[in-house]
Design a protein around this motif. Structure first.
Motif, PDB file in Angstrom:
ATOM      1  N   HIS A  36      -4.613   3.158  -6.590  1.00 37.95           N
ATOM      2  CA  HIS A  36      -3.901   2.661  -5.392  1.00 37.95           C
ATOM      3  C   HIS A  36      -4.262   1.213  -5.110  1.00 37.95           C
ATOM      4  CE1 HIS A  36      -2.933   6.850  -3.525  1.00 37.95           C
ATOM      5  NE2 HIS A  36      -2.217   6.574  -4.623  1.00 37.95           N
ATOM      6  N   ARG A  72       0.924   3.974  -2.857  1.00 42.32           N
ATOM      7  CA  ARG A  72       0.572   5.376  -2.565  1.00 42.32           C
ATOM      8  C   ARG A  72       1.657   6.311  -3.083  1.00 42.32           C
ATOM      9  NH1 ARG A  72       1.671   8.571   1.620  1.00 42.32           N
ATOM     10  NH2 ARG A  72       2.528   6.825   2.819  1.00 42.32           N
ATOM     11  N   LYS A 125       0.833  -1.207   0.000  1.00 41.91           N
ATOM     12  CA  LYS A 125       0.000   0.000   0.000  1.00 41.91           C
ATOM     13  C   LYS A 125       0.857   1.242   0.000  1.00 41.91           C
ATOM     14  CE  LYS A 125      -4.044  -1.983   2.298  1.00 41.91           C
ATOM     15  NZ  LYS A 125      -4.959  -1.865   3.432  1.00 41.91           N
ATOM     16  N   ARG A 151      -3.794   8.047  -7.542  1.00 46.02           N
ATOM     17  CA  ARG A 151      -4.691   7.798  -6.385  1.00 46.02           C
ATOM     18  C   ARG A 151      -5.824   6.874  -6.751  1.00 46.02           C
ATOM     19  NH1 ARG A 151      -7.448  12.620  -2.675  1.00 46.02           N
ATOM     20  NH2 ARG A 151      -8.308  11.203  -1.082  1.00 46.02           N
TER      21      ARG A 151
END
Length: 219
Positions: free
Chosen positions: A207, A199, A195, A204
């Motif tokens: 993700h 990120r 993650k 976004r």
């Protein structure tokens, strides 16, 4: 000398006339009875006899249902007011008799108001009657009975003093307020490497896809 003798004779005649008139007046007073009616309509007659040492009053009453009499003795002549108007002395007694249902149930000693300042010797005292009467004793001493002395009050029993120490008053204890536990700051959740990489290096909107792909490669 004749003039002096005439004057002395005239003076003696005047004194004798005055005495005879006074005696006649007194005889008329005793001869005329005093009449009245009681509260119960009994017809009564008061007859006074004697003068000087012992004066007697006889009271006689009668009605359709009964008849009775009583007598009083006394020395009313010891009262100065009595000597001026003896008949009024007994008239004042009559005023008290007429207030009763039975005139012979009057008090044992009677002293009219006109002689209230005189000694008790001037009062009329009950002597006899056609029926028996009982008089309350004036005091226990006259009857030969010694008055009972009040018994001494016995001391009240004293309550024993307790040997125990006096109880110490208890004061209300303070209520200890429980402090609420301060919430410990929670450590920041450590993100997994996929993650974090997603990120840092992916858009976004991507993700989730990037982290899934990266996880596959790491596994």
């Amino acid at each position: 000398m004749c003039t002096k003798e005439l004057l002395l004779l005239l003076f003696a005649c005047c004194v004798w006339s005055a005495e005879s008139q006074g005696a006649g007046r007194r005889q008329n007073i005793w001869a005329e009875p005093i009449k009245f009616s009681t509260k119960s309509k009994d017809s009564c007659t008061m007859v006074v006899t004697g003068h000087g040492e012992h004066t007697r009053l006889r009271l006689s009453c009668q009605s359709n249902k009964r008849s009775y009499w009583c007598e009083y003795l006394g020395k009313p002549n010891t009262c100065r007011s009595y000597s001026k108007d003896p008949r009024h002395y007994f008239v004042q007694m009559m005023w008290d008799f007429r207030k009763l249902h039975n005139a012979c149930l009057a008090p044992k000693q009677i002293k009219p108001r006109m002689c209230r300042r005189a000694t008790d010797e001037s009062q009329m005292v009950f002597s006899s009657a056609s029926f028996s009467r009982q008089w309350p004793e004036a005091s226990t001493r006259t009857a030969g009975v010694r008055p009972a002395q009040p018994s001494r009050s016995q001391p009240r029993p004293t309550t024993p003093v307790s040997t125990r120490h006096p109880a110490i008053p208890r004061f209300p204890t303070r209520v200890q307020t429980q402090r609420r536990p301060v919430p410990q700051p929670t450590a920041p959740t450590v993100e997994s490497n996929p993650k974090r990489i997603a990120r840092l290096y992916c858009w976004r909107s991507l993700h989730g896809v990037c982290s899934y792909v990266i996880g596959l490669f790491r596994n």
